[in-house]
Scaffold this motif. Sequence first.
Motif, PDB file in Angstrom:
ATOM      1  N   LYS A   1      25.068  24.414  14.575  1.00 24.77           N
ATOM      2  CA  LYS A   1      26.470  24.280  14.969  1.00 24.77           C
ATOM      3  C   LYS A   1      26.979  22.862  14.736  1.00 24.77           C
ATOM      4  CE  LYS A   1      25.902  28.009  18.289  1.00 24.77           C
ATOM      5  NZ  LYS A   1      25.547  28.370  19.671  1.00 24.77           N
TER       6      LYS A   1
ATOM      7  N   GLY B   1      25.707  27.140  27.122  1.00 21.02           N
ATOM      8  CA  GLY B   1      26.072  27.534  25.766  1.00 21.02           C
ATOM      9  C   GLY B   1      27.548  27.371  25.493  1.00 21.02           C
ATOM     10  N   ASP B   2      28.400  27.859  26.405  1.00 23.40           N
ATOM     11  CA  ASP B   2      29.846  27.772  26.207  1.00 23.40           C
ATOM     12  C   ASP B   2      30.310  26.324  26.162  1.00 23.40           C
ATOM     13  OD1 ASP B   2      29.951  30.529  26.221  1.00 23.40           O
ATOM     14  OD2 ASP B   2      30.575  30.678  28.315  1.00 23.40           O
TER      15      ASP B   2
ATOM     16  N   ILE C   1      21.598  24.445  18.045  1.00 25.79           N
ATOM     17  CA  ILE C   1      22.512  23.307  18.209  1.00 25.79           C
ATOM     18  C   ILE C   1      22.682  22.562  16.897  1.00 25.79           C
ATOM     19  CG2 ILE C   1      22.735  21.038  19.310  1.00 25.79           C
ATOM     20  CD1 ILE C   1      21.565  22.250  21.837  1.00 25.79           C
TER      21      ILE C   1
ATOM     22  N   ASP D   1      28.846  24.499  22.961  1.00 19.86           N
ATOM     23  CA  ASP D   1      29.487  24.992  21.742  1.00 19.86           C
ATOM     24  C   ASP D   1      30.904  24.437  21.596  1.00 19.86           C
ATOM     25  OD1 ASP D   1      27.229  26.432  21.236  1.00 19.86           O
ATOM     26  OD2 ASP D   1      28.107  28.407  21.610  1.00 19.86           O
TER      27      ASP D   1
END
Length: 492
Positions: free
Chosen positions: A252, A222-223, A249, A226
């Motif tokens: 974002k 995730g980190d 996803i 992102d």
Amino acid sequence: MSTEIRTAAQATLPAVPTQLWIGGRWRDATGGGTFAVTDPANGNELARVPDATVADAVTALDAAVATQAEWAATPPRERGEVLRRAFELVVERTDELATIMTLEMGKSLAESRAEIAYAAEFFRWFSEEAVRIAGRWSTAPAGGSRLLTMKQPVGPCLFVTPWNFPLAMGTRKIGPALAAGCTVVVKPASATPLSMLALAGILAEAGLPDGVLNVVTTRSTGDVVDRLLADPRLRKVSFTGSTDVGRGIAAKAAQNLLRVSMELGGNAPFLVFADADLDAAVEGAMLAKMRNVGEACTAANRFHVHRDVADEFAARLADRFAALTLGHGTAEGTDVGPLVDASTRDKVAELVDDAVSTGGRVLTGGTAVDGPGYFYRPTVITGVTGEARILREEVFGPVAPITVFDDDAEAVRAANDTELGLTAYVFTRSLDRAIRVSEALETGMVGLNAGIVSNPAAPFGGVKASGYGREGGVEGIEEYLSTKYVAVALPD
């Protein structure tokens, strides 16, 4: 079914890189963190790979950005030749790559070899497509000027690939991207990173310039994802995985208006009509359900069978399931390997128990296997009711729930009764019915009297909540190309 699980002496992991591949060199993660890759058949540790940080991911994108212009300017023939050499190397190393895949993912060696062949074909196919990228030239309708369109690479791409087909889900993204002239950062699944690291080494050996392909292994998905999605230098993301994660996803990616390809969940209906060739239908069901132990987004998830043939179809399928042998993927005679992890096995058991509690009847299987590894017996359930969760949720395991229908309209309604729309399977001898039903199904792909739809020369992808974009076929390379229009003024 025999309760025996075929075992094998722990196969030796072939030599495989266990570092990050960034900018044309192997390197450790910042801070030196690692995580274990384990064999799902017995829990044994196979290797440790770097647990990349956000800083490592940014360095990988830096490398991709730095070489984007040079790779885009590389002649298409040269780009294609790199892919062709990579195809040949993958085929040459089938046994080595299959062993790596079986050990980290669990499928039998026979299935791993089949995936290697499939994966390699994307490199061969897109090596040929690289030289077929074309624009057009035309006269403006009013005359006096010309209209020029050209195709150009979209730019640096991020690929997030799944564990169930750890090589093929990479090559069908990497192949068209490299053919189009895009550079790439790949984040493979943390459960199965070794296949992708091996592929990175092969592409380097095939002559791919430094920085064009970068591979980042991490548990902090995730980190890492992102941070890259927020970077304005990234221009494309392609994700294969669950619908829920894909939605996040895509949301974002919208912040930077990235080009997006989403190959998401499936809930494939398998329709057997009264006039079907039952031998072909059962054979197709074995392929559509048991390929990859059922751990495939294209796997048949629901079997809708005409009432007149439902009992015979179910009995035949149960006999075939019962004859399958469970075991370590490297053991001789193994048909069915383990599921990838405990949570996947437990989800399968939960859905089977729910189907039984709401009226279903188990013809064969229906239980997990005690002992090391994440095994679940191939299972056929009849009398599954509309309340059963297994008709709505992706089971991702070796389970075939069977329901009945009485006419074509009912079959189509049942097949379309899901938010997902990736694949459907239709078995009938009637050409008229085949066309009408195929047109009515709300899916991106249909297997007509066929249990496998995947082919590098065909466009793979879904509709509705199964995503958008296509991988493979002549359509596949378009996902990595932007269209530029040039208005050419001509003097009087």
